[in-house]
Scaffold this motif. Sequence first.
Motif, PDB file in Angstrom:
ATOM      1  N   PHE A 116      -7.577  10.707  -0.243  1.00 13.56           N
ATOM      2  CA  PHE A 116      -6.419   9.984   0.516  1.00 13.56           C
ATOM      3  C   PHE A 116      -5.968  11.023   1.526  1.00 13.56           C
ATOM      4  O   PHE A 116      -4.832  11.379   1.572  1.00 13.56           O
ATOM      5  N   SER A 117      -6.777  11.050   2.451  1.00  8.56           N
ATOM      6  CA  SER A 117      -6.776  11.681   3.661  1.00  8.56           C
ATOM      7  C   SER A 117      -7.200  10.810   4.971  1.00  8.56           C
ATOM      8  O   SER A 117      -7.973   9.904   4.727  1.00  8.56           O
ATOM      9  N   SER A 118      -6.873  11.393   5.984  1.00 13.98           N
ATOM     10  CA  SER A 118      -7.554  10.668   7.402  1.00 13.98           C
ATOM     11  C   SER A 118      -9.036  10.594   7.301  1.00 13.98           C
ATOM     12  O   SER A 118      -9.636   9.757   7.942  1.00 13.98           O
ATOM     13  N   SER A 119      -9.481  11.429   6.431  1.00 12.84           N
ATOM     14  CA  SER A 119     -11.087  11.525   6.643  1.00 12.84           C
ATOM     15  C   SER A 119     -11.684  10.715   5.117  1.00 12.84           C
ATOM     16  O   SER A 119     -12.966  10.951   5.188  1.00 12.84           O
ATOM     17  N   GLY A 120     -10.936  10.392   4.494  1.00 13.36           N
ATOM     18  CA  GLY A 120     -11.445   9.536   3.343  1.00 13.36           C
ATOM     19  C   GLY A 120     -11.388   8.066   3.473  1.00 13.36           C
ATOM     20  O   GLY A 120     -11.009   7.697   4.335  1.00 13.36           O
TER      21      GLY A 120
ATOM     22  N   PHE B 161      -7.380   2.890   6.160  1.00 16.23           N
ATOM     23  CA  PHE B 161      -6.535   1.701   6.194  1.00 16.23           C
ATOM     24  C   PHE B 161      -4.984   2.312   6.136  1.00 16.23           C
ATOM     25  O   PHE B 161      -4.138   2.012   6.813  1.00 16.23           O
ATOM     26  N   GLY B 162      -5.014   3.401   5.386  1.00 22.31           N
ATOM     27  CA  GLY B 162      -3.735   4.069   5.377  1.00 22.31           C
ATOM     28  C   GLY B 162      -3.811   5.294   6.372  1.00 22.31           C
ATOM     29  O   GLY B 162      -4.742   5.778   6.298  1.00 22.31           O
TER      30      GLY B 162
ATOM     31  N   LEU C 199       0.642  -0.943   2.435  1.00 20.85           N
ATOM     32  CA  LEU C 199       0.595  -1.677   1.340  1.00 20.85           C
ATOM     33  C   LEU C 199      -0.483  -2.066   0.790  1.00 20.85           C
ATOM     34  O   LEU C 199      -0.737  -2.386  -0.655  1.00 20.85           O
ATOM     35  N   MET C 200      -1.684  -2.241   1.590  1.00 21.84           N
ATOM     36  CA  MET C 200      -2.942  -2.665   1.200  1.00 21.84           C
ATOM     37  C   MET C 200      -3.485  -1.485   0.174  1.00 21.84           C
ATOM     38  O   MET C 200      -4.189  -1.543  -0.421  1.00 21.84           O
ATOM     39  N   VAL C 201      -3.432  -0.136   0.685  1.00 22.69           N
ATOM     40  CA  VAL C 201      -4.174   0.833   0.017  1.00 22.69           C
ATOM     41  C   VAL C 201      -3.259   1.022  -1.312  1.00 22.69           C
ATOM     42  O   VAL C 201      -3.974   1.308  -2.285  1.00 22.69           O
ATOM     43  N   ILE C 202      -1.908   0.640  -1.454  1.00 25.61           N
ATOM     44  CA  ILE C 202      -1.225   0.652  -2.898  1.00 25.61           C
ATOM     45  C   ILE C 202      -2.041  -0.513  -3.645  1.00 25.61           C
ATOM     46  O   ILE C 202      -2.044  -0.235  -4.875  1.00 25.61           O
ATOM     47  N   THR C 203      -2.001  -1.507  -3.037  1.00 23.15           N
ATOM     48  CA  THR C 203      -2.601  -2.569  -3.679  1.00 23.15           C
ATOM     49  C   THR C 203      -4.134  -2.283  -4.450  1.00 23.15           C
ATOM     50  O   THR C 203      -4.186  -2.425  -5.669  1.00 23.15           O
TER      51      THR C 203
ATOM     52  N   GLY D   6      -3.515   2.026  -5.822  1.00 19.74           N
ATOM     53  CA  GLY D   6      -2.372   2.518  -6.651  1.00 19.74           C
ATOM     54  C   GLY D   6      -1.315   3.306  -5.617  1.00 19.74           C
ATOM     55  O   GLY D   6      -1.491   3.623  -4.702  1.00 19.74           O
ATOM     56  N   LEU D   7      -0.152   3.790  -6.354  1.00 23.20           N
ATOM     57  CA  LEU D   7       0.869   4.668  -5.580  1.00 23.20           C
ATOM     58  C   LEU D   7       0.524   5.888  -5.202  1.00 23.20           C
ATOM     59  O   LEU D   7       1.047   6.454  -4.493  1.00 23.20           O
ATOM     60  N   LYS D   8      -0.800   6.465  -5.833  1.00 21.12           N
ATOM     61  CA  LYS D   8      -1.086   7.645  -5.513  1.00 21.12           C
ATOM     62  C   LYS D   8      -1.643   7.598  -3.818  1.00 21.12           C
ATOM     63  O   LYS D   8      -2.107   8.744  -3.128  1.00 21.12           O
ATOM     64  N   ALA D   9      -1.724   6.314  -3.420  1.00 19.20           N
ATOM     65  CA  ALA D   9      -2.175   6.193  -2.032  1.00 19.20           C
ATOM     66  C   ALA D   9      -1.104   5.875  -0.921  1.00 19.20           C
ATOM     67  O   ALA D   9      -1.238   5.833   0.269  1.00 19.20           O
ATOM     68  N   SER D  10       0.053   6.246  -1.414  1.00 21.63           N
ATOM     69  CA  SER D  10       1.330   5.846  -0.634  1.00 21.63           C
ATOM     70  C   SER D  10       1.322   6.914   0.711  1.00 21.63           C
ATOM     71  O   SER D  10       1.970   6.332   1.650  1.00 21.63           O
ATOM     72  N   GLY D  11       1.194   8.251   0.266  1.00 17.72           N
ATOM     73  CA  GLY D  11       1.298   8.759   1.687  1.00 17.72           C
ATOM     74  C   GLY D  11       2.489   9.850   1.551  1.00 17.72           C
ATOM     75  O   GLY D  11       2.570  10.664   2.413  1.00 17.72           O
TER      76      GLY D  11
END
Length: 349
Positions: free
Chosen positions: A159-163, A168-169, A244-248, A251-256
Amino acid sequence: MSSSKILLSDISSRPSWMTSWERLKHKELHWLTEVVAEMMGVFLYVYAGLGATAAFVVGTIVGNDGIGSLYTVGFAYAIGVVFAISLCAATSGGHFNPAVTISSVIYRDFPKRKAVRYIIAQVLAGYITCLIVYVQWKDLLVDAEKILIEKGLYDSMMFSSSGPAGVFGLYVAPGTNLARVLMNEFVTDFLIGLVIWGTLDPTNQMVPPAAAPWLVGMSYALAVWGYSPTAIAANTARDVGGRLMVITIWGLKASGGRYAAIAALTNIPATIFAATVYELFLGSATRTLTPHHIDFLRAHKQYYEDNKLAPYGYLEALNPRCGQSELFGSDIGIGEKVRDSRIETVSEA
């Protein structure tokens, strides 16, 4: 030389069902065509940018650096913006960004109810486009996730810009100074907003309508090339739709985290500020419209009149009761009138 109005239907035959659809579209569903145009515009530029981003991120993780770079990402977003404005702006006005829509409400008398429809359509289009690209890239994204797990890098990179989620997020690295990220976002978005507002100015002699897509596209490319390493979102529709797509998916761990608010909202006041600066210092209501813009606006005004649609902004100002019918309806050479007025002004000075 007098000019006459020539419609596409005058030179090209259309199926009867298309003729029926045109009547329905103009009388009852014009709002739907505008919403679809906004969604298609967001799809075009987000789809273009996400594909290049996925190639860059996945290529880096699997060790194939040759299939993407920051340059290809910036160039892809720029071309996507060119496609969006060129293909969809004639129908909806080409906002594709809640910040542009809100600024248009403030400075262009854009209808508030229509603005709400536009913003919902823009964010929804960003979300749908991210889902589409995810499905297209899913096999490779899953492979990239597996590699991160094998290397023990999943928690730090996923969940970083490199992952994979960073395709998407939008994310910042842990410990990043959010105040500097906010400044980076605001100043970069201000630049983009200034370019957008300058291309919208019908008195800007340096920017004919056909050049606008390329200038706006290059401003987005500049943002990616120079300022995305710090973190840049630039568009609420792209950011919120993607988040919203990455949360879908994850999950919420991708919220940023706290950065999510900066990414989603900063471009709105930055764009409004850019529009304000342009209106106060760079634009002028006393400048004459360029011949290119006169033709461009006349065509749009004619479309609204022929289909009995309610005009707004500049088009509303071109209503004959406002005293502008002679300028936009006359068959006299517009260019000669503009040149003569300039000569007289210089002589008087």
